[in-house]
Design a protein around this motif. Sequence first.
Motif, PDB file in Angstrom:
ATOM      1  N   GLN A  46      41.848  34.550  35.790  1.00  0.00           N
ATOM      2  CA  GLN A  46      41.978  34.568  37.242  1.00  0.00           C
ATOM      3  C   GLN A  46      42.198  36.013  37.650  1.00  0.00           C
ATOM      4  O   GLN A  46      43.044  36.704  37.079  1.00  0.00           O
ATOM      5  N   PRO A  47      41.444  36.488  38.627  1.00  0.00           N
ATOM      6  CA  PRO A  47      41.620  37.893  39.040  1.00  0.00           C
ATOM      7  C   PRO A  47      42.945  38.096  39.758  1.00  0.00           C
ATOM      8  O   PRO A  47      43.500  37.168  40.322  1.00  0.00           O
ATOM      9  N   VAL A  48      43.426  39.315  39.683  1.00  0.00           N
ATOM     10  CA  VAL A  48      44.592  39.708  40.471  1.00  0.00           C
ATOM     11  C   VAL A  48      44.034  40.368  41.714  1.00  0.00           C
ATOM     12  O   VAL A  48      43.266  41.319  41.635  1.00  0.00           O
ATOM     13  N   ILE A  49      44.384  39.840  42.866  1.00  0.00           N
ATOM     14  CA  ILE A  49      43.890  40.371  44.128  1.00  0.00           C
ATOM     15  C   ILE A  49      45.070  41.010  44.848  1.00  0.00           C
ATOM     16  O   ILE A  49      46.056  40.348  45.146  1.00  0.00           O
ATOM     17  N   LEU A  50      44.940  42.305  45.101  1.00  0.00           N
ATOM     18  CA  LEU A  50      46.039  43.074  45.685  1.00  0.00           C
ATOM     19  C   LEU A  50      45.578  43.775  46.961  1.00  0.00           C
ATOM     20  O   LEU A  50      44.419  44.164  47.074  1.00  0.00           O
ATOM     21  N   ASN A  51      46.517  43.960  47.881  1.00  0.00           N
ATOM     22  CA  ASN A  51      46.197  44.783  49.043  1.00  0.00           C
ATOM     23  C   ASN A  51      46.430  46.251  48.662  1.00  0.00           C
ATOM     24  O   ASN A  51      46.891  46.551  47.565  1.00  0.00           O
ATOM     25  N   ALA A  52      46.092  47.172  49.560  1.00  0.00           N
ATOM     26  CA  ALA A  52      46.163  48.604  49.248  1.00  0.00           C
ATOM     27  C   ALA A  52      47.568  49.033  48.820  1.00  0.00           C
ATOM     28  O   ALA A  52      47.730  49.825  47.885  1.00  0.00           O
ATOM     29  N   LEU A  86      54.031  40.546  41.858  1.00  0.00           N
ATOM     30  CA  LEU A  86      52.686  40.866  42.326  1.00  0.00           C
ATOM     31  C   LEU A  86      51.709  39.738  42.015  1.00  0.00           C
ATOM     32  O   LEU A  86      50.818  39.434  42.801  1.00  0.00           O
ATOM     33  N   LEU A  87      51.871  39.110  40.866  1.00  0.00           N
ATOM     34  CA  LEU A  87      50.975  38.019  40.487  1.00  0.00           C
ATOM     35  C   LEU A  87      51.166  36.793  41.376  1.00  0.00           C
ATOM     36  O   LEU A  87      50.239  36.005  41.551  1.00  0.00           O
ATOM     37  N   LYS A  88      52.352  36.650  41.945  1.00  0.00           N
ATOM     38  CA  LYS A  88      52.648  35.510  42.814  1.00  0.00           C
ATOM     39  C   LYS A  88      52.345  35.787  44.284  1.00  0.00           C
ATOM     40  O   LYS A  88      52.381  34.884  45.104  1.00  0.00           O
ATOM     41  N   ALA A  89      52.047  37.033  44.609  1.00  0.00           N
ATOM     42  CA  ALA A  89      51.854  37.422  46.006  1.00  0.00           C
ATOM     43  C   ALA A  89      50.652  36.699  46.611  1.00  0.00           C
ATOM     44  O   ALA A  89      49.636  36.482  45.958  1.00  0.00           O
ATOM     45  N   HIS A  90      50.780  36.329  47.868  1.00  0.00           N
ATOM     46  CA  HIS A  90      49.701  35.650  48.585  1.00  0.00           C
ATOM     47  C   HIS A  90      48.721  36.686  49.126  1.00  0.00           C
ATOM     48  O   HIS A  90      49.118  37.729  49.635  1.00  0.00           O
ATOM     49  N   ASN A 121      49.048  50.491  44.541  1.00  0.00           N
ATOM     50  CA  ASN A 121      49.896  51.602  44.098  1.00  0.00           C
ATOM     51  C   ASN A 121      51.051  51.105  43.249  1.00  0.00           C
ATOM     52  O   ASN A 121      51.408  51.725  42.248  1.00  0.00           O
ATOM     53  N   GLU A 122      51.641  49.998  43.650  1.00  0.00           N
ATOM     54  CA  GLU A 122      52.739  49.412  42.873  1.00  0.00           C
ATOM     55  C   GLU A 122      52.241  48.962  41.498  1.00  0.00           C
ATOM     56  O   GLU A 122      52.885  49.192  40.484  1.00  0.00           O
ATOM     57  N   TRP A 123      51.063  48.314  41.460  1.00  0.00           N
ATOM     58  CA  TRP A 123      50.473  47.807  40.216  1.00  0.00           C
ATOM     59  C   TRP A 123      50.206  48.945  39.218  1.00  0.00           C
ATOM     60  O   TRP A 123      50.373  48.803  38.016  1.00  0.00           O
ATOM     61  N   LEU A 124      49.797  50.103  39.749  1.00  0.00           N
ATOM     62  CA  LEU A 124      49.452  51.242  38.901  1.00  0.00           C
ATOM     63  C   LEU A 124      50.647  52.113  38.533  1.00  0.00           C
ATOM     64  O   LEU A 124      50.502  53.055  37.757  1.00  0.00           O
ATOM     65  N   ASP A 125      51.809  51.789  39.054  1.00  0.00           N
ATOM     66  CA  ASP A 125      53.029  52.548  38.758  1.00  0.00           C
ATOM     67  C   ASP A 125      53.420  52.346  37.297  1.00  0.00           C
ATOM     68  O   ASP A 125      53.646  51.219  36.846  1.00  0.00           O
TER      69      ASP A 125
END
Length: 84
Positions: free
Chosen positions: A17-23, A42-46, A27-31
């Motif tokens: 399942q892809p992780v879909i993130l807003n902008a 982040l994985l639970k974020a809508h 940045n948080e994901w790449l920290d």
Amino acid sequence: MNFLIFLFKIHNKKNRQPVILNAEQVNEWLDNGLKEEGIANLLKAHFDEDQLNLHTVSTDLFHPKVNSDVEEILDRVEYGELEI
């Protein structure tokens, strides 16, 4: 068709399942300091499906003998047997 059900039909071979993130979340994901709890959050974020654009791309994207490191690999490709 529900977008997530569609993704499951396409990516069900390996149950990914892809992780879909807003902008902001990108940045948080790449920290490098992101901890396990932050990853889980982040994985639970809508993410609102209305913000997504959907189209099929070339199957060459996953072909080991094709150079897929080109911008055109993400161009829209129509497959008559696939309903979106």
